[in-house]
Enzyme design. Sequence first.
Site, short mmCIF file in Angstrom:
data_model
loop_
_atom_site.label_atom_id
_atom_site.label_comp_id
_atom_site.label_asym_id
_atom_site.label_seq_id
_atom_site.Cartn_x
_atom_site.Cartn_y
_atom_site.Cartn_z
N GLU B 52 0.86 -1.18 0.00
CA GLU B 52 0.00 0.00 0.00
C GLU B 52 0.89 1.22 0.00
O GLU B 52 1.80 1.34 0.82
CB GLU B 52 -0.87 0.04 1.27
CG GLU B 52 -2.11 -0.80 1.19
CD GLU B 52 -2.95 -0.69 2.46
OE1 GLU B 52 -3.78 -1.59 2.66
OE2 GLU B 52 -2.77 0.26 3.24
N ASP B 63 -5.32 10.19 9.78
CA ASP B 63 -4.02 9.66 10.18
C ASP B 63 -3.47 10.30 11.44
O ASP B 63 -3.71 11.47 11.72
CB ASP B 63 -3.03 9.84 9.04
CG ASP B 63 -3.30 8.86 7.91
OD1 ASP B 63 -3.23 7.65 8.17
OD2 ASP B 63 -3.62 9.30 6.80
#
Lengths: 409, 275
Positions: B52, B63
Amino acid sequence: MNTSDQSSAPESYRSGPDEGGHFGIFGGRFVAETLMPLILEVEEAYNRYKDDPEFRSELNYFSNDYVGRPSPLYLAQRLTDELGGAKIYFKRDELNHTGAHKINNTLGQILLARRMGKKRIIAETGAGQHGVATATVCALFNLPCVVYMGAKDIERQAPNVFRMKLLGAEIVPVTSGTATLKDAMNDALRDWVTNVDDTFYIIGTAAGPHPYPKMVRDFQSIIGIEARAQLLEKENRLPDTIVACIGGGSNAIGLFHPFLDDPGVNIIGVEAAGHGVESGQHAASLNGGKPGVLHGNRTFLLQDGDGQIIDAHSISAGLDYPGIGPEHSWLHDIGRVEYVSVTDDEALEGFQLCCRTEGIIPALEPAHALAHVTKIAPGMHKEQIIIMNLCGRGDKDVFTVAKALGVEI
Amino acid sequence: MIGENRIEKKFEQLEERNKAGLVTFLTAGDPDPNTAQEILNGLPAAGADIIELGMPFSDPMADGPAIQLANLRSLANGMTLQKTLDQVATFRTLDNETPIVLMGYYNPIHYYGTQRFIDAAIEAGVDGLIIVDLPPEEDEELCHPSMTAGLNWIRLATPTANDERLAKILKNSSGFVYYVSITGITGTHSAQHSDTNEAVARIRKQTDLPIAVGFGIKTVDHVASTAAVADAAVVGSALINTIEEGLTAQLPKSEIVKNLHTFVAELAKGTARDR
Ligand SMILES: Cc1ncc(COP(=O)(O)O)c(C=O)c1O
């Protein structure tokens, strides 16, 4: 401006958003999956309560007896004389408890949060006005309050930081990204995905994922509803022009929305041009940005050639946001509202003019609206009428203004 | 190259070898484009089964601090969406088997142009997309056109989804399902093992797609316990932390690359099911 000859003009400008939260191509629900069930829950709760008589009557009670509504519609005679053109009325939302329009929204949202059984409130703030308005209603209803604020803004808005602390809020300095309002909003969203069960996020402007832009607009529309009725009462007619400043766009949409379907009313939103739109250092999302997706909605954003968000600049911390509420993007796109911009220097002049002629120290945000009024009023007839949203008072800004004027206090 | 499904093939191979997959997440261009390309090129040999790559964004809302900083480092060193695609294309000249999934936020793609992006991603050799801020409610934006063009659309399933919501998430999912094992942002706390088991079982009732589990997986033991219930384990922030540690210690870039690959090899030991 004349919208009646636009063949594509909708039947009403007031019917949006659609079910998915879209105003034309703008708006929507661009959030992480973890948040989706919550956003849907907020939407469902809002739809259930917004017309509920008990909710309305509680909102009215606190609006009147706690906030001090209705706010006056005041004829600024000396300013009118000084500019020598149109009659200028101020919608005086700076007289609200806490000194700005922000509390119209925080009051509505906290009443909803209580009905949803939420036990903890979070908010983002730039200038600190929304933070203060949130901390205020949290004190009133005895709910813990966490306010995310960019480290840079904490520095330049010290009085509001202390106010929030006095009101019992916890202030979390945001150092991520560029440490300003957009990052505070990122961190508030990060808090929300972490505390999904008990927390309600009171967003401070008419932006974010659906249903926030609509919900905030509805709570702020009291401004326009009152102003319309007050002017009809005083002058027996509608205004020719209405003007408001735009950060995320909540005070502006609050004034504008009830007038959108009055074709004779010219509507002007004033963005912050900072050092000038051509300088690249500004907060004018519509005049200097492009459509994109941030903070849950598609709207005009300041961004670079790779779709990275650029930091905004304005002397006014409350306008210093690289986006704008999606309904404004749509109104801009279809041409119903004209969006102009005003520089830091022009706003500072408007600020001083208002102090001198009316004995009112305005916030730097509405000083932008006022600066635009000084440009258009002289060219209008004496029978014509302008309503300007004086959406905040300037106590919070005296240090910034002193510094800009080279005065030490 | 279109039509060949590297993701499907990879999970078939993993099943034959009776092991779970190790999915590595890194931010493209971190700490700088050249070092990042070296890291990327060496991931399969180190033990990554699926890669990824985060497309850097100025405002990575889902995040935590480690990945936020990785995004800023990468952007500060001149990374762009185009360069991310170019790095995938370079990787593909060396490896035509390891699936690459691009993960990120919608705005850079929106700016690039959605159809232009889809075409360029396929051309570069990308296998799938995970776009954090495109829930099923916004499927018309990128999900439908991507799937039509042959890219896998991988969605995040979350602890906040009830069965009804899960059905909605799985409806336009392909490749695999990424179960986010905690409510929260990347790189913070870890999930309770029992909660993950239950959630994976609940997802399996609704889909035959492989299930990868991520968020909070930091050690070979976490990988091993995840491998016992899921088809793959995703490690992100822990890898990025090794880059940050290397930078803080002012290690030469080659050393940072080596340390990262060593850590991947260590984590890969947790993927065997017959240990
Ligand atoms: C007095 C005042 N006016 C305007 C704004 C800008 O927000 P909005 O555009 O949502 O009204 C702020 C924000 O802090 C403010 O404090």
